[in-house]
Write a protein that holds these residues in place. Sequence first.
Motif, PDB file in Angstrom:
ATOM      1  N   UNK A   1       0.838  -1.200   0.000  1.00  0.00           N
ATOM      2  CA  UNK A   1       0.000   0.000   0.000  1.00  0.00           C
ATOM      3  C   UNK A   1       0.875   1.254   0.000  1.00  0.00           C
ATOM      4  N   UNK A   2       0.229   2.408  -0.039  1.00  0.00           N
ATOM      5  CA  UNK A   2       0.949   3.676  -0.021  1.00  0.00           C
ATOM      6  C   UNK A   2       1.658   3.911   1.313  1.00  0.00           C
ATOM      7  N   UNK A   3       1.334   3.124   2.343  1.00  0.00           N
ATOM      8  CA  UNK A   3       1.994   3.264   3.640  1.00  0.00           C
ATOM      9  C   UNK A   3       3.299   2.480   3.712  1.00  0.00           C
ATOM     10  N   UNK A   4       3.480   1.515   2.811  1.00  0.00           N
ATOM     11  CA  UNK A   4       4.616   0.595   2.911  1.00  0.00           C
ATOM     12  C   UNK A   4       5.726   1.018   1.964  1.00  0.00           C
ATOM     13  N   UNK A   5       6.303   2.179   2.278  1.00  0.00           N
ATOM     14  CA  UNK A   5       7.341   2.789   1.455  1.00  0.00           C
ATOM     15  C   UNK A   5       8.444   3.325   2.365  1.00  0.00           C
ATOM     16  N   UNK A   6       9.560   3.687   1.761  1.00  0.00           N
ATOM     17  CA  UNK A   6      10.614   4.370   2.513  1.00  0.00           C
ATOM     18  C   UNK A   6      10.116   5.771   2.874  1.00  0.00           C
ATOM     19  N   UNK A   7      10.486   6.237   4.048  1.00  0.00           N
ATOM     20  CA  UNK A   7       9.941   7.503   4.536  1.00  0.00           C
ATOM     21  C   UNK A   7      11.035   8.556   4.692  1.00  0.00           C
ATOM     22  N   UNK A   8      10.604   9.819   4.750  1.00  0.00           N
ATOM     23  CA  UNK A   8      11.500  10.925   5.057  1.00  0.00           C
ATOM     24  C   UNK A   8      11.456  11.249   6.538  1.00  0.00           C
ATOM     25  N   UNK A   9      12.156  12.320   6.933  1.00  0.00           N
ATOM     26  CA  UNK A   9      12.265  12.650   8.344  1.00  0.00           C
ATOM     27  C   UNK A   9      11.149  13.517   8.885  1.00  0.00           C
ATOM     28  N   UNK A  10      10.422  14.234   8.026  1.00  0.00           N
ATOM     29  CA  UNK A  10       9.367  15.135   8.498  1.00  0.00           C
ATOM     30  C   UNK A  10       8.118  14.351   8.863  1.00  0.00           C
TER      31      UNK A  10
ATOM     32  N   UNK B   1      -7.367  17.216  30.275  1.00  0.00           N
ATOM     33  CA  UNK B   1      -8.512  17.112  29.375  1.00  0.00           C
ATOM     34  C   UNK B   1      -8.382  15.909  28.455  1.00  0.00           C
ATOM     35  N   UNK B   2      -7.192  15.725  27.861  1.00  0.00           N
ATOM     36  CA  UNK B   2      -6.938  14.604  26.959  1.00  0.00           C
ATOM     37  C   UNK B   2      -5.449  14.294  26.975  1.00  0.00           C
ATOM     38  N   UNK B   3      -5.115  13.051  26.648  1.00  0.00           N
ATOM     39  CA  UNK B   3      -3.709  12.625  26.584  1.00  0.00           C
ATOM     40  C   UNK B   3      -3.507  11.843  25.298  1.00  0.00           C
ATOM     41  N   UNK B   4      -2.893  12.485  24.312  1.00  0.00           N
ATOM     42  CA  UNK B   4      -2.721  11.886  22.994  1.00  0.00           C
ATOM     43  C   UNK B   4      -1.322  11.295  22.852  1.00  0.00           C
ATOM     44  N   UNK B   5      -1.214  10.025  22.469  1.00  0.00           N
ATOM     45  CA  UNK B   5       0.106   9.410  22.289  1.00  0.00           C
ATOM     46  C   UNK B   5       0.696   9.736  20.923  1.00  0.00           C
ATOM     47  N   UNK B   6       2.027   9.671  20.841  1.00  0.00           N
ATOM     48  CA  UNK B   6       2.751   9.805  19.574  1.00  0.00           C
ATOM     49  C   UNK B   6       3.765   8.680  19.493  1.00  0.00           C
ATOM     50  N   UNK B   7       3.715   7.915  18.391  1.00  0.00           N
ATOM     51  CA  UNK B   7       4.635   6.802  18.245  1.00  0.00           C
ATOM     52  C   UNK B   7       5.593   7.055  17.089  1.00  0.00           C
ATOM     53  N   UNK B   8       6.090   5.979  16.478  1.00  0.00           N
ATOM     54  CA  UNK B   8       7.252   6.072  15.596  1.00  0.00           C
ATOM     55  C   UNK B   8       6.948   5.466  14.222  1.00  0.00           C
ATOM     56  N   UNK B   9       6.814   6.263  13.163  1.00  0.00           N
ATOM     57  CA  UNK B   9       6.784   5.706  11.810  1.00  0.00           C
ATOM     58  C   UNK B   9       8.177   5.189  11.432  1.00  0.00           C
ATOM     59  N   UNK B  10       8.208   4.220  10.542  1.00  0.00           N
ATOM     60  CA  UNK B  10       9.465   3.612  10.110  1.00  0.00           C
ATOM     61  C   UNK B  10       9.423   3.370   8.611  1.00  0.00           C
ATOM     62  N   UNK B  11      10.574   3.053   8.037  1.00  0.00           N
ATOM     63  CA  UNK B  11      10.573   2.605   6.650  1.00  0.00           C
ATOM     64  C   UNK B  11       9.630   1.416   6.514  1.00  0.00           C
ATOM     65  N   UNK B  12       8.732   1.499   5.551  1.00  0.00           N
ATOM     66  CA  UNK B  12       7.748   0.440   5.347  1.00  0.00           C
ATOM     67  C   UNK B  12       6.507   0.591   6.189  1.00  0.00           C
ATOM     68  N   UNK B  13       6.518   1.542   7.120  1.00  0.00           N
ATOM     69  CA  UNK B  13       5.364   1.776   8.007  1.00  0.00           C
ATOM     70  C   UNK B  13       5.201   3.281   8.166  1.00  0.00           C
ATOM     71  N   UNK B  14       4.694   3.921   7.122  1.00  0.00           N
ATOM     72  CA  UNK B  14       4.637   5.379   7.086  1.00  0.00           C
ATOM     73  C   UNK B  14       3.560   5.963   7.983  1.00  0.00           C
ATOM     74  N   UNK B  15       2.657   5.121   8.492  1.00  0.00           N
ATOM     75  CA  UNK B  15       1.569   5.583   9.363  1.00  0.00           C
ATOM     76  C   UNK B  15       1.515   4.716  10.605  1.00  0.00           C
ATOM     77  N   UNK B  16       1.359   5.372  11.757  1.00  0.00           N
ATOM     78  CA  UNK B  16       1.189   4.664  13.023  1.00  0.00           C
ATOM     79  C   UNK B  16      -0.030   5.226  13.737  1.00  0.00           C
ATOM     80  N   UNK B  17      -0.871   4.345  14.266  1.00  0.00           N
ATOM     81  CA  UNK B  17      -2.043   4.757  15.031  1.00  0.00           C
ATOM     82  C   UNK B  17      -1.906   4.201  16.446  1.00  0.00           C
TER      83      UNK B  17
END
Length: 464
Positions: free
Chosen positions: A223-232, A392-408
């Motif tokens: 899919x479009x998520x399974x690609x090499x990623x940039x740093x931004x 009020x809310x606590x939103x997590x942030x994780x780590x995208x990687x090469x081949x995993x451009x999106x993390x939920x």
Amino acid sequence: MELIAPTDAIFLLTESREHPTHVGGLQLFERPDGSGPGFVRETHEALTKMRSFHPTFRKRPAQILGAISNLGWIYDDEIEIDIEYHVRRWVLPSPGRLRDLFELTSVLHSSPLDRHRPLWEAHLIEGLKDGRFAMYTKIHHALIDGVSMRHLSERMMSTDPQDVELRAFWNLPSLPQSPRRSRWRAFTEIVKASATLGPSASSVARAALRQQQLTLPFAAPRTMFNVRIGGARRYAAQSYSLERVKRIKQAAQVTLNDVVLAMCGGALRYYLAEQNALPDTPLVAMVPVSLREKGEVTGAGNKVINVLCTLATDIDDAAKRLATISESVSRNRDVFAELPRQHAVALSLLTAPWAVAALPGFVSSAPPPFNIVISNVPGSIEPMYWGGAKLHSAYPLSIPLDGLALNITVSNTRELDFGLVACRRSVPRLERLLEHLEISLTDLERAVGVVSPDPFQQRKFAIT
């Protein structure tokens, strides 16, 4: 100097400018009643005076013989830690929208931590038009994981609204530790278990043949998520009513995590179709799953493994999609539950995102083992306060990687706080996924016969 455990060193060895390996959290607070306009500035000033540091937040990677790194920790004992560098204050530009907050968080989350300093930062952010303020925290994964970070954040706070004591995560006292294995011993046991994986792997293979719906790695579509990623990075977050999800859970007789995965499956189906990128075969998610039995003590060792499951993105009917996901998770979980715990952990490590992303040329030449990581992190269900300010809310942030451009990643407290982190170049219009999550949730309500009085009023925030 203290040697770095191999499981921690992985996060240092695989890090680069394009692949920062820190975890983060974005907490939104309501100011205490009667607080003046200088409350956040005064809070920042108070935090920068807290110059006593827990050992975890004094250490940084050591240089051995001036060239070899990532093997040991050195502690900043002899020099004063630059607290003004680690703890900063920001003011959002007018009109102070949540979109502005998320944009700043995207930029802060994109940059690696400085290896010449202790590996953490805290950022106080004010200027939201509704008067709330935020704190974005990032800590290197070599120091702490996402669940531990969540517990650390909760230890800063109190359930008493009258408790105005200000606490900082970097100077909290250590919790009493019960006797346990060292990290090196635990790692050695996993290595030994890996050497005897033959019977366990055969058991999994036999289960795959017996149970046709068992999800195995490398069967996922590209899919479009399974690609090499940039740093931004691009970041988006939103909260959803836990009660709505619980009603679906009860009506469909599934788990809460099944509903969360079905929400994500439906949202990804909508999003990929909108991008003309929906594959014919279903997406596969990697999901951390607990092996604990009902009623088992939560502190009795580590019993979490990485399990693959279908997201049923090829199914249009929301009820059928939910049932398919629930069955997939259950079958995969049952197979691993039959194995010795060390074998289950070792097998799940074979498809860990870090191992996949670190292999040169793997992302571009091999089929993806899975398409996305979706984590559900439990937290406190009680109202929490920090220095008198209500969380009020606590939103997590994780780590995208090469081949995993999106993390939920989902924080499961009194609400479901979704945090989406993506490669800015690879995943356009990330905020559309938030809208599709709402639509997917509404689809599920209708499919199982649960009527929400006004679904769009249930959302805490909108991207405006």
